[in-house]
Design an enzyme around this catalytic site. Structure first.
Site, PDB file in Angstrom:
ATOM      1  N   GLN A 182     -18.215  -6.569  -1.039  1.00  0.00           N
ATOM      2  CA  GLN A 182     -17.352  -7.422  -1.855  1.00  0.00           C
ATOM      3  C   GLN A 182     -17.026  -8.755  -1.177  1.00  0.00           C
ATOM      4  O   GLN A 182     -16.224  -9.528  -1.691  1.00  0.00           O
ATOM      5  CB  GLN A 182     -16.098  -6.678  -2.297  1.00  0.00           C
ATOM      6  CG  GLN A 182     -15.102  -6.334  -1.199  1.00  0.00           C
ATOM      7  CD  GLN A 182     -13.990  -5.445  -1.711  1.00  0.00           C
ATOM      8  OE1 GLN A 182     -14.183  -4.259  -1.923  1.00  0.00           O
ATOM      9  NE2 GLN A 182     -12.796  -6.008  -1.931  1.00  0.00           N
ATOM     10  N   GLY A 196      -2.873  -1.890  -6.863  1.00  0.00           N
ATOM     11  CA  GLY A 196      -1.758  -2.833  -6.945  1.00  0.00           C
ATOM     12  C   GLY A 196      -1.999  -3.918  -7.992  1.00  0.00           C
ATOM     13  O   GLY A 196      -3.098  -4.467  -8.092  1.00  0.00           O
ATOM     14  N   HIS A 201       0.843  -1.205   0.000  1.00  0.00           N
ATOM     15  CA  HIS A 201       0.000   0.000   0.000  1.00  0.00           C
ATOM     16  C   HIS A 201       0.878   1.255   0.000  1.00  0.00           C
ATOM     17  O   HIS A 201       0.553   2.246  -0.656  1.00  0.00           O
ATOM     18  CB  HIS A 201      -0.885   0.038   1.257  1.00  0.00           C
ATOM     19  CG  HIS A 201      -1.883  -1.086   1.332  1.00  0.00           C
ATOM     20  ND1 HIS A 201      -1.770  -2.131   2.210  1.00  0.00           N
ATOM     21  CD2 HIS A 201      -3.019  -1.318   0.617  1.00  0.00           C
ATOM     22  CE1 HIS A 201      -2.798  -2.957   2.061  1.00  0.00           C
ATOM     23  NE2 HIS A 201      -3.561  -2.494   1.092  1.00  0.00           N
ATOM     24  N   LYS A 255      -0.988  -6.828  -7.879  1.00  0.00           N
ATOM     25  CA  LYS A 255      -1.190  -8.179  -7.317  1.00  0.00           C
ATOM     26  C   LYS A 255      -2.606  -8.664  -7.633  1.00  0.00           C
ATOM     27  O   LYS A 255      -2.816  -9.820  -7.945  1.00  0.00           O
ATOM     28  CB  LYS A 255      -0.963  -8.207  -5.804  1.00  0.00           C
ATOM     29  CG  LYS A 255      -1.036  -9.630  -5.252  1.00  0.00           C
ATOM     30  CD  LYS A 255      -1.061  -9.676  -3.766  1.00  0.00           C
ATOM     31  CE  LYS A 255      -2.397  -9.422  -3.188  1.00  0.00           C
ATOM     32  NZ  LYS A 255      -3.378 -10.522  -3.271  1.00  0.00           N
ATOM     33  N   SER A 302       0.381  -9.145   1.087  1.00  0.00           N
ATOM     34  CA  SER A 302      -1.079  -9.147   1.162  1.00  0.00           C
ATOM     35  C   SER A 302      -1.470  -9.042   2.635  1.00  0.00           C
ATOM     36  O   SER A 302      -0.804  -9.621   3.502  1.00  0.00           O
ATOM     37  CB  SER A 302      -1.626 -10.457   0.579  1.00  0.00           C
ATOM     38  OG  SER A 302      -2.961 -10.646   0.999  1.00  0.00           O
TER      39      SER A 302
HETATM   40  O1  PAF Z   1      -8.022  -4.066  -3.232  1.00  0.00           O
HETATM   41  C1  PAF Z   1      -8.683  -3.672  -2.251  1.00  0.00           C
HETATM   42  O2  PAF Z   1      -8.166  -3.435  -1.150  1.00  0.00           O
HETATM   43  C2  PAF Z   1     -10.190  -3.457  -2.422  1.00  0.00           C
HETATM   44  O3  PAF Z   1     -10.733  -4.394  -3.285  1.00  0.00           O
HETATM   45  C3  PAF Z   1     -10.552  -2.015  -2.857  1.00  0.00           C
HETATM   46  C4  PAF Z   1     -10.013  -1.694  -4.222  1.00  0.00           C
HETATM   47  C5  PAF Z   1     -10.009  -1.017  -1.835  1.00  0.00           C
HETATM   48  C6  PAF Z   1     -12.073  -1.869  -2.899  1.00  0.00           C
HETATM   49  O4  PAF Z   1     -12.660  -2.131  -1.656  1.00  0.00           O
END
Ligand code: PAF
Length: 274
Positions: A58, A144, A34, A146, A182
């Site tokens: 998600q 990213g 990040h 990844k 990760s």
């Molecule tokens: O990759 C992530 O951390 C998430 O999928 C994102 C892009 C922040 C969306 O919630």
């Protein structure tokens, strides 16, 4: 570093940061990967905003939303020292008011692989990312590599919805032994952590073999054998077109090998260029 938790705080912060803004959307539990996104945003955009929001939309009901790592104080300290200008920390009610009735339906690069393994996942990603773009109004957003398929889905969504945000992919950051960083790596047991670099090693070996003329099917089968030897269960390990994510029989078009494999309770994702 400005911190906004409500729309009015975000509006005030946006006024203070007039000019070109780059956004790094995150779900927190920040690591060096990040921070590489923040660095890229600092280099590419005038000012940098990061968002931290663990997006329920998600995650499927059987997935790890509840146990997804959360460390707001640690994240804020990392963002401040990385030179982030603004952190947007919305809560669930702000992102998904009770009367909200709109989500984004995604197809194309979202259809296969992660899209098939996790139905609804990319619709959740696209919806939250579009909302974050609407809230923060960045000129560019950094993601990213990844999560290669995620980047292609977001790029497609931004193009199709005519969002004037430039989507900038940033290379994967790896541990010295090759394991892609990760937030979920922390759930690996010490033995699994030792085995985990086999994923990148297998992908890199397959990419080299394909580039050297080995038929893709043979190289991918060898990679899958390596993963099995390392104790991993392969969900998919495929050669795909870099943007559409359509499966390829050979690397005639710009190609990528993408993979997901389970190691204990952790699902590892990785990909390499061919
Ligand atoms: O990759 C992530 O951390 C998430 O999928 C994102 C892009 C922040 C969306 O919630």
């Amino acid at each position: 570093m400005l911190i906004a938790r409500t729309f009015s705080e975000l509006r005030d912060a946006n006024k203070k940061l007039a000019g070109s803004l780059g956004l790094v959307p995150t779900m927190g539990a920040l690591h060096e990967g990040h921070l590489a996104l923040i660095k890229a945003a600092r280099a590419g955009s005038g000012k940098v905003a990061a968002s931290i929001f663990v997006n329920p939309l998600q995650f499927a009901p059987n997935e790890d939303f509840a146990r997804y790592p959360r460390d707001e104080p640690g994240d804020l300290a990392k963002l401040a020292s990385a030179g982030c200008d603004l952190v947007w920390l919305p809560d669930v009610a702000t992102m998904y008011p009770e009367d909200a009735a709109t989500t984004i339906s995604v197809g194309g690069p979202a259809d296969l692989w992660e899209g098939a393994a996790r139905p609804g996942h990319f619709a959740g990603v696209a919806t939250v990312v579009a909302k974050l773009f609407g809230q923060v109004r960045p000129q560019a957003a950094y993601f990213g590599e990844k999560d290669w398929q995620q980047v292609q889905v977001i790029r497609r969504m931004a193009t199709d919805l005519l969002l004037s945000v430039q989507i900038v992919p940033v290379p994967t950051v790896r541990e010295k032994d090759g394991l892609a960083l990760s937030s979920r790596n922390r759930f690996l047991t010490p033995a699994e952590r030792q085995a985990a670099p086999a994923l990148y090693a297998a992908l890199a070996q397959a990419a080299l073999a394909i580039a050297g003329g080995t038929p893709a099917a043979e190289a991918l089968a060898q990679a899958e054998t390596l993963l099995a030897k390392a104790g991993m269960l392969t969900d998919y390990l495929v050669l795909v077109d870099t943007q559409s994510l359509a499966p390829l029989q050979s690397a005639i078009a710009p190609a990528r090998i993408i993979a997901a494999a389970r190691l204990g309770s952790v699902r590892l994702l990785d990909n390499v260029r061919v």
